[in-house]
Write a protein that holds these residues in place. Structure first.
Motif, PDB file in Angstrom:
ATOM      1  N   GLN A  92      44.098  37.033  43.426  1.00  0.00           N
ATOM      2  CA  GLN A  92      45.209  37.777  42.843  1.00  0.00           C
ATOM      3  C   GLN A  92      45.396  37.447  41.365  1.00  0.00           C
ATOM      4  O   GLN A  92      45.579  38.335  40.536  1.00  0.00           O
ATOM      5  CB  GLN A  92      46.502  37.480  43.619  1.00  0.00           C
ATOM      6  N   THR A  93      45.346  36.173  41.026  1.00  0.00           N
ATOM      7  CA  THR A  93      45.601  35.772  39.638  1.00  0.00           C
ATOM      8  C   THR A  93      44.333  35.597  38.823  1.00  0.00           C
ATOM      9  O   THR A  93      44.358  35.711  37.597  1.00  0.00           O
ATOM     10  CB  THR A  93      46.374  34.444  39.605  1.00  0.00           C
ATOM     11  N   LEU A  94      43.222  35.276  39.491  1.00  0.00           N
ATOM     12  CA  LEU A  94      41.960  34.958  38.815  1.00  0.00           C
ATOM     13  C   LEU A  94      42.156  33.850  37.774  1.00  0.00           C
ATOM     14  O   LEU A  94      41.574  33.876  36.690  1.00  0.00           O
ATOM     15  CB  LEU A  94      41.342  36.205  38.177  1.00  0.00           C
ATOM     16  N   ARG A 135      38.826  35.189  30.785  1.00  0.00           N
ATOM     17  CA  ARG A 135      39.418  35.650  32.040  1.00  0.00           C
ATOM     18  C   ARG A 135      39.330  37.171  32.163  1.00  0.00           C
ATOM     19  O   ARG A 135      39.041  37.705  33.242  1.00  0.00           O
ATOM     20  CB  ARG A 135      40.878  35.201  32.126  1.00  0.00           C
ATOM     21  N   GLU A 136      39.563  37.874  31.067  1.00  0.00           N
ATOM     22  CA  GLU A 136      39.451  39.336  31.100  1.00  0.00           C
ATOM     23  C   GLU A 136      38.023  39.759  31.444  1.00  0.00           C
ATOM     24  O   GLU A 136      37.809  40.681  32.235  1.00  0.00           O
ATOM     25  CB  GLU A 136      39.868  39.921  29.753  1.00  0.00           C
ATOM     26  N   ARG A 137      37.047  39.090  30.861  1.00  0.00           N
ATOM     27  CA  ARG A 137      35.652  39.431  31.154  1.00  0.00           C
ATOM     28  C   ARG A 137      35.336  39.151  32.622  1.00  0.00           C
ATOM     29  O   ARG A 137      34.697  39.959  33.302  1.00  0.00           O
ATOM     30  CB  ARG A 137      34.717  38.630  30.249  1.00  0.00           C
ATOM     31  N   PHE A 138      35.789  38.005  33.119  1.00  0.00           N
ATOM     32  CA  PHE A 138      35.529  37.660  34.515  1.00  0.00           C
ATOM     33  C   PHE A 138      36.188  38.670  35.449  1.00  0.00           C
ATOM     34  O   PHE A 138      35.598  39.075  36.460  1.00  0.00           O
ATOM     35  CB  PHE A 138      36.050  36.249  34.802  1.00  0.00           C
ATOM     36  N   ALA A 139      37.415  39.088  35.124  1.00  0.00           N
ATOM     37  CA  ALA A 139      38.116  40.059  35.970  1.00  0.00           C
ATOM     38  C   ALA A 139      37.341  41.370  36.048  1.00  0.00           C
ATOM     39  O   ALA A 139      37.237  41.986  37.118  1.00  0.00           O
ATOM     40  CB  ALA A 139      39.522  40.300  35.426  1.00  0.00           C
ATOM     41  N   GLU A 140      36.784  41.807  34.930  1.00  0.00           N
ATOM     42  CA  GLU A 140      36.008  43.046  34.921  1.00  0.00           C
ATOM     43  C   GLU A 140      34.749  42.924  35.765  1.00  0.00           C
ATOM     44  O   GLU A 140      34.355  43.864  36.461  1.00  0.00           O
ATOM     45  CB  GLU A 140      35.635  43.412  33.482  1.00  0.00           C
ATOM     46  N   ARG A 141      34.108  41.760  35.720  1.00  0.00           N
ATOM     47  CA  ARG A 141      32.812  41.596  36.377  1.00  0.00           C
ATOM     48  C   ARG A 141      32.935  41.166  37.840  1.00  0.00           C
ATOM     49  O   ARG A 141      32.084  41.511  38.659  1.00  0.00           O
ATOM     50  CB  ARG A 141      31.978  40.566  35.604  1.00  0.00           C
ATOM     51  N   TRP A 142      33.998  40.395  38.170  1.00  0.00           N
ATOM     52  CA  TRP A 142      34.043  39.786  39.494  1.00  0.00           C
ATOM     53  C   TRP A 142      35.325  40.057  40.280  1.00  0.00           C
ATOM     54  O   TRP A 142      35.360  39.809  41.492  1.00  0.00           O
ATOM     55  CB  TRP A 142      33.868  38.264  39.368  1.00  0.00           C
ATOM     56  N   GLY A 143      36.372  40.530  39.622  1.00  0.00           N
ATOM     57  CA  GLY A 143      37.647  40.681  40.319  1.00  0.00           C
ATOM     58  C   GLY A 143      37.549  41.546  41.559  1.00  0.00           C
ATOM     59  O   GLY A 143      37.956  41.146  42.659  1.00  0.00           O
ATOM     60  N   GLN A 144      37.003  42.744  41.416  1.00  0.00           N
ATOM     61  CA  GLN A 144      36.914  43.656  42.553  1.00  0.00           C
ATOM     62  C   GLN A 144      35.969  43.113  43.618  1.00  0.00           C
ATOM     63  O   GLN A 144      36.236  43.218  44.822  1.00  0.00           O
ATOM     64  CB  GLN A 144      36.450  45.034  42.077  1.00  0.00           C
ATOM     65  N   ARG A 145      34.869  42.508  43.191  1.00  0.00           N
ATOM     66  CA  ARG A 145      33.916  41.954  44.157  1.00  0.00           C
ATOM     67  C   ARG A 145      34.554  40.848  44.998  1.00  0.00           C
ATOM     68  O   ARG A 145      34.358  40.779  46.213  1.00  0.00           O
ATOM     69  CB  ARG A 145      32.691  41.397  43.423  1.00  0.00           C
ATOM     70  N   LEU A 146      35.322  39.971  44.349  1.00  0.00           N
ATOM     71  CA  LEU A 146      35.947  38.877  45.086  1.00  0.00           C
ATOM     72  C   LEU A 146      37.002  39.390  46.057  1.00  0.00           C
ATOM     73  O   LEU A 146      37.110  38.909  47.184  1.00  0.00           O
ATOM     74  CB  LEU A 146      36.565  37.875  44.112  1.00  0.00           C
ATOM     75  N   ARG A 147      37.791  40.375  45.622  1.00  0.00           N
ATOM     76  CA  ARG A 147      38.816  40.905  46.524  1.00  0.00           C
ATOM     77  C   ARG A 147      38.189  41.606  47.722  1.00  0.00           C
ATOM     78  O   ARG A 147      38.730  41.573  48.830  1.00  0.00           O
ATOM     79  CB  ARG A 147      39.751  41.837  45.760  1.00  0.00           C
TER      80      ARG A 147
END
Length: 548
Positions: free
Chosen positions: A138-140, A237-249
């Protein structure tokens, strides 16, 4: 025995010359390994660091005229490392605590088959900062496993983790060959998270090594540059959210609803410990009022499964990473010391313990009772009652009463202050007794569970103050024999279920599949300060010295 694999240690430097001096001194003169290459990858230092490292024999140097970021500096260092060498990624603000730290990381990699190995990281103030980490979807924002004064917690076994901070991490050459270097799109932070996740996707586990502890002067290169550091963090964090956020969720693992005991008085409740163990198996837990819970923690700290009729509650477990004989704590006195930790509840049992101690020991007896009582659920009246029962030390015995909750990271060390634990409750505590036994203390307790035998402790036959008085006298009369019972208690505790055992049983009996990504829950927001142990020990010593 085969020779250890060759290793290259890549140290990233960006100014902070004094940190780099100490780090390299530790590598050159205090690190043992038969085949070690030391590489400094400098990131545009302007304080004399580059000139210094180039003056050293046995150090390979690669340098960039500008700061291209941590990932780029690591990749530059890996590029000049020998092609058969495993690689250790190391910040320049690290100092080893033992000369075999590198061999310890290597042994862990060999014994576990892990591709990436982190270790326990201690701050220069003695606080355990890191024993692995996990990434909330949720927060990454990464959550560190650890916290509290370093008393040896998380040093009992190697454990699988979601990721390790690359401030000090061992990486197998096979992982580098398969994944390549770090993503240079990250200026600082999150490159380690992404690399560990990518390694897991390729079948390589990340493990925290229990045998190695390093001292980390965190953010050494950013002294005086906190604003710049935060900007880099948010950009990564913004870069990580773009690359991995959806995959992790999308990978969220199995889920259980859990109802804790609503009357639990302590922040490190049985429910939190069970949730942490389930999370280590990749099963998340959430307290829910909207739906019936699948798992319930009863007031006696057993675990009940909602689907079973009739219910067959599971016994509570304990956390061997926090409760074992390796946990260290400072002695507060050479006198025989009883220690009792727990919630006030109705208070009758605590008053009976204080009455029994008063009756058992005269003022000149060299015996101490230290009680850590949580009265937050009982109000100010309970706290006032306890304060009136303190016995200031004069020539001999003393009663020290401290009114505060005790977090899990500290409880084991506080227990080990004593020679014998006392559980004053009329039914005993299914969780507290094995905690004390695992720490090597015999326990005086009412024991309907059959945990405490004559060889391991002092089972009470009834709830009277007279029986408790007699048992206190018996335990203090022969300290050597009592401590021998403590050693037997530690062996007996190893036969008891840990919370990880209970979590596996819960998953099996509820038909819940285990997830792939271990990730403990975050620490409770209302936990006391990380430095609780030092504060409490100082308070005990002040009380024994009759200080206000």
């Amino acid at each position: 025995m085969s020779a250890p694999r060759p290793v290259a240690v890549v140290v990233v430097s960006w100014n902070a010359l004094e940190h780099t001096r100490r780090c390299l001194a530790g590598l050159l003169h205090e690190t043992q390994h038969p085949d070690l290459q030391i590489i400094v990858s400098d990131n545009g230092s302007s304080d004399g660091t580059l000139e210094y490292v180039r003056s050293l024999d046995d150090v390979t140097v690669t340098a960039s005229p500008v700061n291209r970021g941590f990932a780029a500096a690591i990749n530059a260092g890996i590029a000049v490392a020998g092609p058969q060498r495993d690689v250790v990624l190391l910040n320049n603000d690290f100092e080893p605590l033992a000369p075999d730290w590198l061999e310890g990381l290597q042994r862990c990699a060999d014994s576990t088959g892990a591709g990436i190995v982190g270790c326990r990281l201690r701050g220069s103030d003695g606080v355990l900062m890191h024993a692995g980490a996990w990434m909330p979807t949720q927060t990454l924002r990464g959550v560190q496993i650890g916290g509290g004064d370093d008393v040896g917690q998380y040093a009992d076994r190697h454990r699988a983790i979601q990721y390790a901070t690359f401030a000090c991490t061992y990486v197998r050459r096979e992982v580098i060959a398969e994944l390549g270097g770090l993503d240079e799109g990250y200026q600082l932070y999150y490159e380690d998270v992404e690399y560990c996740l990518a390694a897991a996707d390729a079948g390589w586990a990340t493990v925290c090594c229990a045998d190695v502890t390093m001292v980390h002067v965190q953010h050494g290169s950013f002294d005086g540059r906190e604003t710049q550091r935060r900007e880099m963090y948010e950009a990564s964090r913004e870069r990580f959210a773009e690359r991995w956020g959806q995959r992790l969720r999308a990978r969220e693992g199995p889920h259980l609803t859990l109802r804790p005991d609503p009357h639990a008085a302590e922040p490190n409740s049985a429910a939190a410990e069970l949730a942490g163990a389930l999370a280590e198996l990749g099963v998340s837990c959430e307290a829910s009022e909207a739906a019936p819970p699948q798992v319930e923690v009863l007031p006696d700290e057993r675990v009940r499964l909602a689907h079973e009729d009739p219910p067959q509650p599971l016994l509570a477990g304990y956390l061997p990473e926090l409760f074992n004989q390796g946990i260290c704590a400072p002695r507060v006195s050479d006198d025989f010391t009883f220690v009792a930790v727990g919630p006030w509840r109705d208070g009758t049992a605590w008053l009976r313990l204080l009455d029994a101690f008063d009756a058992a020991f005269a003022r000149d007896d060299r015996v101490i009772l230290i009680t850590f009582v949580t009265t937050t659920d009982a109000g100010e009246q309970a706290a006032r009652v306890l304060r009136r029962r303190r016995r200031p030390r004069t020539a001999g015995s003393a009663i020290v009463v401290l009114d505060q909750p005790v977090v899990a990271q500290t409880r084991g060390a506080l227990l080990r202050i004593g020679d014998c634990a006392v559980d004053p409750g009329p039914l005993g505590c299914r969780r507290a007794t094995p905690q004390a036994m695992a720490c090597g203390l015999p326990v005086i307790a009412n024991d309907p569970w059959g945990l405490v035998g004559e060889a391991e402790g002092f089972p009470l036959r009834d709830n009277s103050a007279e029986a408790l008085r007699h048992t206190l006298e018996l335990a203090a009369r022969d300290a050597t024999a009592t401590r021998a019972r403590g050693a037997a208690a530690a062996d007996r505790a190893k036969e008891e279920p840990t919370w990880l055992d209970v979590a596996r049983e819960v998953a099996a009996r509820t038909g819940t599949p285990l997830g792939a990504a271990p990730k403990p829950p975050p620490r409770a927001a209302d936990e006391p300060t990380e430095r609780q142990l030092r504060v409490v020990v100082a308070a005990v010593r002040a009380a024994l010295a009759n200080e206000p």
